[in-house]
Design a protein around this motif. Structure first.
Motif, PDB file in Angstrom:
ATOM      1  N   SER A  75       0.726  -1.055  -0.160  1.00 33.04           N
ATOM      2  CA  SER A  75       0.254   0.130   0.104  1.00 33.04           C
ATOM      3  C   SER A  75       0.856   0.699  -0.238  1.00 33.04           C
ATOM      4  O   SER A  75      -0.141   2.424  -0.014  1.00 33.04           O
ATOM      5  N   ALA A  76       1.880   1.327   0.711  1.00 28.24           N
ATOM      6  CA  ALA A  76       3.226   2.867   0.622  1.00 28.24           C
ATOM      7  C   ALA A  76       4.256   2.116  -0.818  1.00 28.24           C
ATOM      8  O   ALA A  76       5.210   1.371  -0.561  1.00 28.24           O
ATOM      9  N   ASN A  77       4.714   3.052  -0.875  1.00 28.13           N
ATOM     10  CA  ASN A  77       6.079   3.729  -1.653  1.00 28.13           C
ATOM     11  C   ASN A  77       7.426   2.667  -0.659  1.00 28.13           C
ATOM     12  O   ASN A  77       7.908   2.538  -1.258  1.00 28.13           O
ATOM     13  N   GLN A  78       7.095   3.230   1.131  1.00 26.13           N
ATOM     14  CA  GLN A  78       8.445   2.402   1.405  1.00 26.13           C
ATOM     15  C   GLN A  78       8.027   1.097   1.813  1.00 26.13           C
ATOM     16  O   GLN A  78       9.044   0.206   2.411  1.00 26.13           O
ATOM     17  N   GLU A  79       6.726   0.253   1.212  1.00 22.81           N
ATOM     18  CA  GLU A  79       7.531  -1.921   1.282  1.00 22.81           C
ATOM     19  C   GLU A  79       7.572  -1.634  -0.284  1.00 22.81           C
ATOM     20  O   GLU A  79       7.068  -1.539  -0.471  1.00 22.81           O
ATOM     21  N   TRP A  80       8.935  -2.399   0.621  1.00 24.33           N
ATOM     22  CA  TRP A  80       9.063  -2.980  -1.436  1.00 24.33           C
ATOM     23  C   TRP A  80       9.067  -5.113  -1.192  1.00 24.33           C
ATOM     24  O   TRP A  80       9.272  -5.690  -1.485  1.00 24.33           O
ATOM     25  N   ASP A  81       8.199  -5.346  -0.597  1.00 21.53           N
ATOM     26  CA  ASP A  81       7.753  -6.329  -0.453  1.00 21.53           C
ATOM     27  C   ASP A  81       7.467  -8.053  -1.822  1.00 21.53           C
ATOM     28  O   ASP A  81       7.651  -8.560  -1.840  1.00 21.53           O
ATOM     29  N   CYS A  82       7.346  -6.251  -2.663  1.00 22.89           N
ATOM     30  CA  CYS A  82       6.929  -7.327  -3.656  1.00 22.89           C
ATOM     31  C   CYS A  82       7.934  -8.415  -4.260  1.00 22.89           C
ATOM     32  O   CYS A  82       8.196  -9.105  -5.438  1.00 22.89           O
ATOM     33  N   GLY A  83       9.154  -6.998  -4.246  1.00 20.96           N
ATOM     34  CA  GLY A  83      10.329  -7.329  -4.624  1.00 20.96           C
ATOM     35  C   GLY A  83      10.985  -6.133  -5.173  1.00 20.96           C
ATOM     36  O   GLY A  83      10.279  -4.928  -4.745  1.00 20.96           O
ATOM     37  N   TRP A  84      11.978  -6.459  -5.544  1.00 20.48           N
ATOM     38  CA  TRP A  84      12.727  -4.795  -6.534  1.00 20.48           C
ATOM     39  C   TRP A  84      13.334  -5.090  -8.310  1.00 20.48           C
ATOM     40  O   TRP A  84      13.466  -6.408  -8.674  1.00 20.48           O
ATOM     41  N   PHE A  85      13.641  -4.634  -8.982  1.00 19.28           N
ATOM     42  CA  PHE A  85      14.113  -4.432 -10.137  1.00 19.28           C
ATOM     43  C   PHE A  85      14.910  -3.753 -10.028  1.00 19.28           C
ATOM     44  O   PHE A  85      15.042  -2.444  -9.700  1.00 19.28           O
ATOM     45  N   VAL A  86      16.673  -3.180 -11.125  1.00 18.52           N
ATOM     46  CA  VAL A  86      17.406  -2.301 -12.067  1.00 18.52           C
ATOM     47  C   VAL A  86      16.663  -2.160 -12.695  1.00 18.52           C
ATOM     48  O   VAL A  86      16.875  -3.319 -14.168  1.00 18.52           O
ATOM     49  N   CYS A  87      16.891  -0.970 -13.386  1.00 19.46           N
ATOM     50  CA  CYS A  87      16.925  -0.969 -14.711  1.00 19.46           C
ATOM     51  C   CYS A  87      18.094   0.080 -15.140  1.00 19.46           C
ATOM     52  O   CYS A  87      18.407   1.133 -14.002  1.00 19.46           O
TER      53      CYS A  87
END
Length: 178
Positions: A75-87
């Motif tokens: 729900s928030a920009n600070q929550e990275w629970d779904c993971g991340w990627f580099v572009c």
């Protein structure tokens, strides 16, 4: 004839089932620590990779949290629970657009909450491989647990780019433990 009777076999299986059901809850903390450790190592690896790519490309590299999906919602920009990627941020707007090349992707293990201490949904790296903007701090905690849980860890990046993994008692990242 030699062998086991059906009753002996059923009693043995029943005893093993009881022992397994007693032992299973004691494995939960071990599994939680493993999941958090996996996420911590993935985050560190991603940051190191993004830094090296930013230096190699002269900047223009962004780490961004994965968008919400049917399997993972934050729900928030600070929550990275779904993971991340580099572009590679070709147009230098500070976000990864659909047309920009994705260099690396990491999906967080299930049942781990990843929260960025300061900043939002993106991390912009400059040509020296340093964070352009708010310093990095992450809390990685087993699902529905607090940062005081023994499995919790923090990942902090100093202004000079050094990464540290900190124990629960030192979460959140501060200038003294970065």
């Amino acid at each position: 004839m030699r062998g086991f009777t059906a009753i002996e076999l059923m009693v043995t299986v029943a005893i093993l089932a009881v022992l397994a059901s007693l032992a299973a809850p004691s494995f939960t903390p071990v599994i939680e620590r493993w999941r958090v450790r996996s996420a911590v190592e993935g985050l560190q690896s991603t940051i190191y990779y993004a830094r090296s790519e930013a230096i190699k490309r002269g900047g223009g590299v962004v780490i961004q949290k994965n968008p919400n999906t049917a399997q993972c919602t934050t729900s928030a920009n600070q929550e990275w629970d779904c993971g991340w990627f580099v572009c590679e941020d070709v147009n230098n707007d500070g976000v990864c657009n659909a047309t920009e090349p994705v260099l690396q992707r990491f999906d967080t293990p299930s049942q781990v909450n990843v929260t960025r201490t300061s900043g939002g949904a993106t991390i912009i790296l400059n040509r020296w491989g340093l964070v352009d903007g708010a310093w990095l701090g992450f809390s990685l905690v087993p699902f529905n647990k607090s940062t005081s849980d023994l499995a919790a860890r923090g990942v902090c990046m100093s202004i000079g780019g050094r990464l540290r993994v900190i124990p629960p008692q030192d979460i959140p990242c501060s200038a003294s433990n970065s």
